[in-house]
Scaffold this motif. Structure first.
Motif, PDB file in Angstrom:
ATOM      1  N   GLY A 188       0.772  -1.227   0.000  1.00 42.91           N
ATOM      2  CA  GLY A 188       0.000   0.000   0.000  1.00 42.91           C
ATOM      3  C   GLY A 188       0.806   1.281   0.000  1.00 42.91           C
ATOM      4  O   GLY A 188       0.219   2.372   0.071  1.00 42.91           O
ATOM      5  N   LEU A 189       2.146   1.206  -0.096  1.00 43.57           N
ATOM      6  CA  LEU A 189       2.983   2.402  -0.013  1.00 43.57           C
ATOM      7  C   LEU A 189       3.646   2.732  -1.336  1.00 43.57           C
ATOM      8  O   LEU A 189       4.081   1.837  -2.071  1.00 43.57           O
ATOM      9  CB  LEU A 189       4.058   2.220   1.055  1.00 43.57           C
ATOM     10  CG  LEU A 189       3.588   1.957   2.486  1.00 43.57           C
ATOM     11  CD1 LEU A 189       4.785   1.927   3.426  1.00 43.57           C
ATOM     12  CD2 LEU A 189       2.575   2.999   2.940  1.00 43.57           C
ATOM     13  N   ASN A 190       3.742   4.038  -1.614  1.00 47.09           N
ATOM     14  CA  ASN A 190       4.490   4.467  -2.785  1.00 47.09           C
ATOM     15  C   ASN A 190       5.928   4.817  -2.389  1.00 47.09           C
ATOM     16  O   ASN A 190       6.323   4.700  -1.217  1.00 47.09           O
ATOM     17  CB  ASN A 190       3.791   5.633  -3.497  1.00 47.09           C
ATOM     18  CG  ASN A 190       3.695   6.904  -2.658  1.00 47.09           C
ATOM     19  OD1 ASN A 190       4.602   7.244  -1.898  1.00 47.09           O
ATOM     20  ND2 ASN A 190       2.583   7.614  -2.810  1.00 47.09           N
ATOM     21  N   HIS A 191       6.704   5.269  -3.342  1.00 44.82           N
ATOM     22  CA  HIS A 191       8.140   5.489  -3.145  1.00 44.82           C
ATOM     23  C   HIS A 191       8.418   6.492  -2.036  1.00 44.82           C
ATOM     24  O   HIS A 191       9.357   6.306  -1.244  1.00 44.82           O
ATOM     25  CB  HIS A 191       8.742   5.984  -4.464  1.00 44.82           C
ATOM     26  CG  HIS A 191      10.234   6.047  -4.469  1.00 44.82           C
ATOM     27  ND1 HIS A 191      11.024   4.927  -4.499  1.00 44.82           N
ATOM     28  CD2 HIS A 191      11.092   7.112  -4.442  1.00 44.82           C
ATOM     29  CE1 HIS A 191      12.301   5.280  -4.493  1.00 44.82           C
ATOM     30  NE2 HIS A 191      12.370   6.600  -4.459  1.00 44.82           N
ATOM     31  N   LEU A 192       7.655   7.566  -1.955  1.00 46.24           N
ATOM     32  CA  LEU A 192       7.885   8.593  -0.944  1.00 46.24           C
ATOM     33  C   LEU A 192       7.396   8.157   0.427  1.00 46.24           C
ATOM     34  O   LEU A 192       8.034   8.443   1.453  1.00 46.24           O
ATOM     35  CB  LEU A 192       7.217   9.903  -1.365  1.00 46.24           C
ATOM     36  CG  LEU A 192       7.719  10.509  -2.667  1.00 46.24           C
ATOM     37  CD1 LEU A 192       6.987  11.808  -2.974  1.00 46.24           C
ATOM     38  CD2 LEU A 192       9.225  10.757  -2.613  1.00 46.24           C
ATOM     39  N   GLU A 193       6.290   7.447   0.461  1.00 43.12           N
ATOM     40  CA  GLU A 193       5.726   7.005   1.742  1.00 43.12           C
ATOM     41  C   GLU A 193       6.616   5.993   2.449  1.00 43.12           C
ATOM     42  O   GLU A 193       6.511   5.805   3.668  1.00 43.12           O
ATOM     43  CB  GLU A 193       4.334   6.416   1.517  1.00 43.12           C
ATOM     44  CG  GLU A 193       3.298   7.458   1.105  1.00 43.12           C
ATOM     45  CD  GLU A 193       2.003   6.844   0.612  1.00 43.12           C
ATOM     46  OE1 GLU A 193       0.959   7.500   0.754  1.00 43.12           O
ATOM     47  OE2 GLU A 193       2.034   5.709   0.079  1.00 43.12           O
ATOM     48  N   LEU A 194       7.525   5.351   1.704  1.00 41.03           N
ATOM     49  CA  LEU A 194       8.433   4.373   2.314  1.00 41.03           C
ATOM     50  C   LEU A 194       9.318   5.003   3.387  1.00 41.03           C
ATOM     51  O   LEU A 194       9.832   4.308   4.265  1.00 41.03           O
ATOM     52  CB  LEU A 194       9.323   3.737   1.244  1.00 41.03           C
ATOM     53  CG  LEU A 194       8.676   2.667   0.370  1.00 41.03           C
ATOM     54  CD1 LEU A 194       9.611   2.290  -0.768  1.00 41.03           C
ATOM     55  CD2 LEU A 194       8.316   1.437   1.195  1.00 41.03           C
TER      56      LEU A 194
END
Length: 392
Positions: free
Chosen positions: A371-377
């Motif tokens: 459920g996470l994108n590159h920035l949310e990691l």
């Protein structure tokens, strides 16, 4: 003067909740003055401009060392160094994700006001972060700065090793350090990293710029109205009827210009796995090279041959003593960004690339957070909890 990092300035009351920020200069002969892209798009800004002494385009031998609250009191034996990615800084990446007004948030909560630095400090870690001079700089130079930062932390705290958490492009610099992939004048790995954690790291490389090249050139090419700090896969482009050149915006060096060396070093071909975006203008010549209708370039393979680090890093290998963990995102939904949609990705890096363990001798763990994108990691509670668990 002894080669190595020399303290130039200390900022005891910095922005974004850090305890202090220090600026260092590595005096080792060999560091070049890297070129910056035109129009100020890659210049230092915000608090970083003050930290770099008001210099918008700092010398690549300079770097910032951030210390989080609790850096000298945390109970964990091994301190942590955070390494940010391209077109970013340690403030936004690790302490204030909403500093620039956008952090990749897709939910109703929006951007948090604190990040991984505060989270890890709150669980007893002694946390530091590095800040690079060049936002898309040469990863071999930045790897030397990572080694400097690790050595400074060890000396300050009297510890034998440091854990390194590296996000996106920062993973390449961190991995280059522990793998002793370096310039001829550079220092080899000193055996001083205990664990390496990568967040959305392009371990298997990426070809994002070439596969979606038309959009990149429109966003960055000044003659077409572009202002983004992003590299173009093209050497020439027709804008409003005029065939124009912008050599210091290219991934490949051209005419003595080379403003995005760090992006070239991330490249690997994925066309055999996921194809190329065939809906884009001049897609074939952008990826494979040649003269298109509106653009001209040399293609991704020429750029790989000009200095990709993906193959050399995999062949050099991460030492077995460095237990390595890989975290990947699985949602390509970064707002305001052309998301990588040819295959499963976090919007920038393919999941398969982020979880590629080729050349990593000791894999401590891998995890895909769908459920996470590159920035949310870098700042999602789920991601931060996983990093904390891996650090132990």
């Amino acid at each position: 003067m002894t080669a190595g990092p020399t303290l130039e300035a200390t900022f005891p009351s910095p922005a974004n909740g850090w305890a202090k920020v220090e600026r260092y200069l590595d005096t080792t002969p060999g560091f070049p003055a890297e070129q910056y892209p035109p129009g100020g798009r890659g210049d230092q800004d915000g608090a970083r401009l003050a930290y770099f002494g008001g210099v918008r385009q700092p010398f690549s031998g300079r770097f910032l060392l951030y210390s989080a609250a609790g850096w000298d009191t945390g109970g964990h034996a091994t301190p942590v160094l955070l390494v940010h990615g391209a077109n970013d800084n340690a403030d936004r990446a690790w302490a204030d994700p909403g500093e620039s007004g956008s952090c990749g948030a897709t939910g109703p909560a929006g951007c948090p006001s604190t990040g991984l630095a505060q989270y890890l400090a709150g669980t007893g870690h002694r946390v530091f972060a590095i800040g690079f001079a060049h936002k898309h700089g040469d990863n071999l130079l930045q790897a030397q700065a990572v080694g400097d930062a690790v050595a400074l932390i060890r000396a300050r705290l009297g510890v034998p090793q440091v854990d390194v958490v590296a996000w996106s492009k920062g993973e390449v610099a961190a991995r280059a350090y522990v793998s002793s992939v370096r310039p001829a004048w550079g220092r080899a790995y000193a055996g001083d990293v205990r664990r390496l954690v990568t967040l959305g790291g392009p371990n298997g490389g990426l070809d994002y710029v070439y596969a979606h090249g038309w959009a990149f050139s429109l966003a960055s090419w000044p003659a077409c109205g572009g202002t983004a700090n992003a590299p173009s896969p093209h050497l020439y482009m027709t804008c409003y009827g005029t065939y124009t050149a912008q050599p210091c915006l290219g991934v490949l060096p051209s005419g003595g210009h080379d403003c995005y060396p760090g992006q070239r070093q991330l490249l690997a071909r994925w066309d055999g796995t996921y194809g190329v975006d065939g809906t884009a203008q001049d897609w074939w010549t952008t990826y494979y090279g040649g003269q298109g209708v509106f653009t001209s370039g040399q293609g991704v393979q020429a750029a790989i041959d000009a200095g990709s680090l993906v193959g050399p890093l995999q062949r050099a290998g991460v030492p077995a003593a460095v237990r390595t963990y890989l975290l990947a995102g699985g949602t390509a939904d970064i707002p305001g960004v052309l998301n990588e949609n040819r295959g499963p990705s976090d919007g920038i890096v393919f999941t398969r690339s982020a979880l590629d363990t080729t050349g990593i001798a000791t894999v401590g763990g891998t995890r895909l957070l769908e459920g996470l994108n590159h920035l949310e990691l870098a700042w999602s509670p789920e991601a931060m909890a996983q990093v904390d668990a891996w650090l132990g």
